[in-house]
Design an enzyme around this catalytic site. Structure first.
Site, PDB file in Angstrom:
ATOM      1  N   GLU A  42     -34.689 -45.829  74.433  1.00 23.82           N
ATOM      2  CA  GLU A  42     -33.529 -46.275  73.584  1.00 23.82           C
ATOM      3  C   GLU A  42     -33.924 -47.771  73.355  1.00 23.82           C
ATOM      4  O   GLU A  42     -33.908 -48.158  72.160  1.00 23.82           O
ATOM      5  CB  GLU A  42     -32.384 -46.273  74.561  1.00 23.82           C
ATOM      6  CG  GLU A  42     -31.772 -44.932  74.522  1.00 23.82           C
ATOM      7  CD  GLU A  42     -30.578 -44.969  75.500  1.00 23.82           C
ATOM      8  OE1 GLU A  42     -29.316 -44.167  75.100  1.00 23.82           O
ATOM      9  OE2 GLU A  42     -30.537 -45.184  76.516  1.00 23.82           O
ATOM     10  N   GLU A  94     -31.491 -38.389  80.767  1.00 23.03           N
ATOM     11  CA  GLU A  94     -30.265 -38.740  81.592  1.00 23.03           C
ATOM     12  C   GLU A  94     -29.569 -37.080  81.812  1.00 23.03           C
ATOM     13  O   GLU A  94     -29.019 -37.302  82.913  1.00 23.03           O
ATOM     14  CB  GLU A  94     -29.493 -39.360  80.571  1.00 23.03           C
ATOM     15  CG  GLU A  94     -29.710 -40.877  80.150  1.00 23.03           C
ATOM     16  CD  GLU A  94     -30.982 -40.918  79.231  1.00 23.03           C
ATOM     17  OE1 GLU A  94     -31.035 -42.333  78.443  1.00 23.03           O
ATOM     18  OE2 GLU A  94     -31.481 -39.716  78.680  1.00 23.03           O
ATOM     19  N   ALA A 119     -33.184 -46.986  82.737  1.00 22.78           N
ATOM     20  CA  ALA A 119     -32.295 -48.009  83.169  1.00 22.78           C
ATOM     21  C   ALA A 119     -32.368 -47.964  84.684  1.00 22.78           C
ATOM     22  O   ALA A 119     -32.794 -47.027  85.328  1.00 22.78           O
ATOM     23  CB  ALA A 119     -30.768 -47.782  82.890  1.00 22.78           C
ATOM     24  N   GLY A 148     -33.440 -45.347  78.943  1.00 18.15           N
ATOM     25  CA  GLY A 148     -33.274 -46.597  78.360  1.00 18.15           C
ATOM     26  C   GLY A 148     -34.324 -47.135  77.781  1.00 18.15           C
ATOM     27  O   GLY A 148     -34.372 -48.092  76.928  1.00 18.15           O
TER      28      GLY A 148
END
Length: 307
Positions: free
Chosen positions: A161, A181, A115, A158
């Site tokens: 993911e 993370e 992200a 991300g």
């Protein structure tokens, strides 16, 4: 369960990965491979001018939608603008009757490094909770057409993911998967703790989430996260060929099959079997079931009409 080789211990791994995270977004000076050189690119007939992605129709009969994340200087960090464009392209391909499957890829160095931390770092709990931060990422999981992730390079946070939201993951030989993370003082927020655990099991998922450690494409395949591994330069073409094979089948039957497989992650075996049986019975209400079985009996190729 397989582990990444080398025997490095926790302290050295954390120190190395923290340093890697700090410089990750500043390592790349040149652009990602642009665009992928396989066969002729076919843009949207009247598509938008995207800033963060490239969206094209591929395949001999334009049956494959290809989306390339294209934010090279940030290693395809998933900013809000990129996710909005991705969702727009997915919606366009979902509504295109000629497209039967979709391939999602990035560049040689990164599928997506995570992200966009700069967008997130100063957000408050109230904002995250009330605005349901990252909820817009879920659109990918709502697409009825199969989506294949073609992952080269980093698929971290991300990015990992996002790949796991796809229906099939093909990986390049140098791909790396991880959920780092924890090293940023947070946890995965777009399904990482849930989908990774279902894919590779509790022990490996827990290790990856709690240490921020990465696994190679080879370890990811052994653990069940990845379907196949290909050389970097042929990965996307292999994914497109798989998508073409899928797209040659009945779109309505493919959608039913995808729904049934995905239900296995949400239901008990008894509930899943009931849904499977219902969907199986439903195929007999379609013209394509009649055509497919008739073609088999008559020893000819089926001519599906998606009806």
């Amino acid at each position: 369960m397989a582990r990444r080789g080398g025997g490095a211990r926790a302290g050295r791994i954390v120190g190395r990965d923290m340093a890697a995270l700090r410089v990750l977004l500043s390592r790349v000076r040149g652009p990602l491979r642009s665009p992928i050189h396989c066969s002729a690119w076919r843009p949207f007939a009247s598509g938008p001018n995207f800033e963060y992605i490239i969206a094209e129709k591929r395949g001999k009969n334009n049956t494959v939608g290809l989306i390339q994340l294209n934010r090279p200087k940030a290693l395809n960090a998933l900013c809000n603008g990129l996710i909005e464009e991705l969702n727009q392209a997915l919606k366009t391909f979902q509504e295109d009757p000629a497209v039967g499957a979709i391939v999602l890829t990035g560049g040689d160095k990164a599928f997506a490094a995570g992200a966009d931390i700069k967008e997130m770092q100063n957000l408050s709990f109230q904002h995250c909770y009330l605005q349901t931060l990252l909820s817009q990422w879920d659109y990918l999981t709502q697409v009825k057409k199969p989506v294949i992730a073609a992952v080269n390079g980093y698929a971290l946070g991300g990015g990992c993911e996002l790949a796991m939201m796809c229906d099939i993951i093909y990986a390049g030989e140098k791909a790396q998967f991880g959920q780092p993370e924890i090293l940023l003082g947070t946890i995965p927020g777009a399904g990482g703790t849930q989908r990774l655990t279902r894919a590779v099991g509790k022990s490996l998922a827990m290790e990856m989430v709690l240490t921020g450690d990465r696994i190679s494409a080879q370890d990811a395949k052994q653990a069940g996260l990845v379907s196949k591994i290909f050389p970097v330069e042929t990965l996307v073409e292999e994914a497109i060929q798989c998508a073409e094979r899928i797209a040659s089948n009945s779109k309505i039957i493919v959608a039913m099959a995808k729904e049934s497989v995905n239900a296995a992650f949400e239901m008990t075996l008894t509930e899943g079997r009931k849904l499977e049986k219902t969907l199986f019975h439903s195929t007999f209400a379609t013209d394509d079931q009649k055509e497919g079985m008739a073609a088999f009996v008559e020893k000819r190729k089926a001519n599906f009409r998606d009806q």
